[in-house]
Design an enzyme around this catalytic site. Structure first.
Site, PDB file in Angstrom:
ATOM      1  N   SER A  66       0.829  -1.203   0.000  1.00  8.75           N
ATOM      2  CA  SER A  66       0.000   0.000   0.000  1.00  8.75           C
ATOM      3  C   SER A  66       0.873   1.266   0.000  1.00  8.75           C
ATOM      4  O   SER A  66       1.619   1.483  -0.944  1.00  8.75           O
ATOM      5  CB  SER A  66      -0.956  -0.067   1.200  1.00  8.75           C
ATOM      6  OG  SER A  66      -1.911   0.935   1.142  1.00  8.75           O
ATOM      7  N   HIS A 107      -8.230  -4.571  -0.634  1.00  6.19           N
ATOM      8  CA  HIS A 107      -6.918  -3.959  -0.378  1.00  6.19           C
ATOM      9  C   HIS A 107      -6.068  -4.828   0.547  1.00  6.19           C
ATOM     10  O   HIS A 107      -4.850  -4.675   0.604  1.00  6.19           O
ATOM     11  CB  HIS A 107      -7.147  -2.581   0.263  1.00  6.19           C
ATOM     12  CG  HIS A 107      -5.972  -1.656   0.149  1.00  6.19           C
ATOM     13  ND1 HIS A 107      -5.519  -1.158  -1.044  1.00  6.19           N
ATOM     14  CD2 HIS A 107      -5.152  -1.130   1.104  1.00  6.19           C
ATOM     15  CE1 HIS A 107      -4.476  -0.372  -0.836  1.00  6.19           C
ATOM     16  NE2 HIS A 107      -4.229  -0.344   0.463  1.00  6.19           N
ATOM     17  N   ASP A 128     -10.461  -3.897  -4.924  1.00  3.09           N
ATOM     18  CA  ASP A 128      -9.823  -2.965  -3.981  1.00  3.09           C
ATOM     19  C   ASP A 128     -10.518  -1.604  -4.081  1.00  3.09           C
ATOM     20  O   ASP A 128     -10.479  -0.961  -5.133  1.00  3.09           O
ATOM     21  CB  ASP A 128      -8.329  -2.840  -4.365  1.00  3.09           C
ATOM     22  CG  ASP A 128      -7.520  -2.061  -3.340  1.00  3.09           C
ATOM     23  OD1 ASP A 128      -8.111  -1.238  -2.622  1.00  3.09           O
ATOM     24  OD2 ASP A 128      -6.302  -2.282  -3.273  1.00  3.09           O
TER      25      ASP A 128
HETATM   26  C1  MLT Z   1      -1.404   5.884  -0.015  1.00  2.00           C
HETATM   27  O1  MLT Z   1      -1.794   6.827   0.625  1.00  2.00           O
HETATM   28  O2  MLT Z   1      -0.213   5.638  -0.230  1.00  2.00           O
HETATM   29  C2  MLT Z   1      -2.459   5.001  -0.574  1.00  2.00           C
HETATM   30  O3  MLT Z   1      -3.668   5.679  -0.596  1.00  2.00           O
HETATM   31  C3  MLT Z   1      -2.604   3.759   0.187  1.00  2.00           C
HETATM   32  C4  MLT Z   1      -2.816   3.977   1.642  1.00  2.00           C
HETATM   33  O4  MLT Z   1      -1.848   4.086   2.355  1.00  2.00           O
HETATM   34  O5  MLT Z   1      -3.977   4.018   2.096  1.00  2.00           O
END
Ligand code: MLT
Length: 220
Positions: free
Chosen positions: A108, A189, A158
């Site tokens: 992520s 996710h 996701d």
């Molecule tokens: C981010 O902010 O890098 C992406 O939206 C994924 C997350 O951390 O939620």
């Protein structure tokens, strides 16, 4: 926990003679301990370098600031990708692995700083597993990633990473000459067993043959 070298981090030296190292990059709200079990599962015996993100969002560590969900603070991202690249270089010198030899494993927000660092500081890692990653930024000039192996691992449902983000990231990395593999799962996710198993197999192919050989002889 170790606060030296510019990031609070965890270091675990490689148990394997080939010295393979994974750079573990956690998601929002994680820390340097989060992905250690994942790293041990993905490449048993690999060295593990795991920094904690320094951008706090309501106290939750991240690797860069965002303005909203999926909307990134690009100047902050650029600056922090530089900080991470310098940290990885210092860690290589301090812990005795070759600069540019680690493989990034990011989840992520960690996947997003990994791809930003590859695009802006291409010598930092030699490959990457990007779980639930999206387009971090469009660099002014694309680097030549010259066959760098990159696995994009994403969930079809996701809610945070739409499919167009994945195909956009795939196209961006391919334009930079990376050797991109995309693997989709029927998931959101969250990280699933299927995603981990698939990444394990993919990673096995990227590690030096001696790594796989020794694994086999360990089992024999
Ligand atoms: C981010 O902010 O890098 C992406 O939206 C994924 C997350 O951390 O939620």
């Amino acid at each position: 926990m170790n606060d030296e070298l510019g990031f609070t981090h965890h270091w675990e030296k490689p148990a394997r003679a080939d010295g393979s190292v994974l750079l573990l990059l956690h998601g929002t709200g994680g820390d340097e301990r989060d992905l250690l079990p994942l790293g041990r599962l993905l490449a048993p015996g690999a060295g593990l370098l795991s920094p904690r993100g320094q951008a706090l969002e309501n106290g939750a560590p991240r690797f860069f600031r965002r303005l909203a969900e999926g909307v990134f603070d690009v100047p902050d991202l650029i600056a922090r990708a530089g900080d991470l690249a310098r940290f990885v270089e210092r860690a290589a010198d301090a812990y005795g692995f070759a600069r540019g030899s680690a493989i990034a494993v990011g989840y992520s927000n960690g996947a997003n700083i990994a791809s930003a660092t590859m695009l802006l500081h291409p010598g930092t890692v030699r490959g990457a597993v990007l779980f639930r990653g999206m387009i971090p930024l469009e660099p002014e000039r694309l680097p030549d990633l010259a066959g760098m192996p990159v696995l994009l691992s994403n969930g079809r449902t996701d809610p945070i990473v739409p499919a167009a983000q994945v195909s956009g990231l795939e196209a961006l990395l391919r334009r930079a000459n990376a050797n991109v593999t995309v693997h989709w799962q029927r998931s959101g996710h969250e990280l699933t067993n299927e995603a981990v198993n698939w990444a394990q197999d993919w990673l096995q192919e990227q590690l030096p043959a001696s790594f796989a050989d020794r694994e086999d002889s360990d089992r024999a």
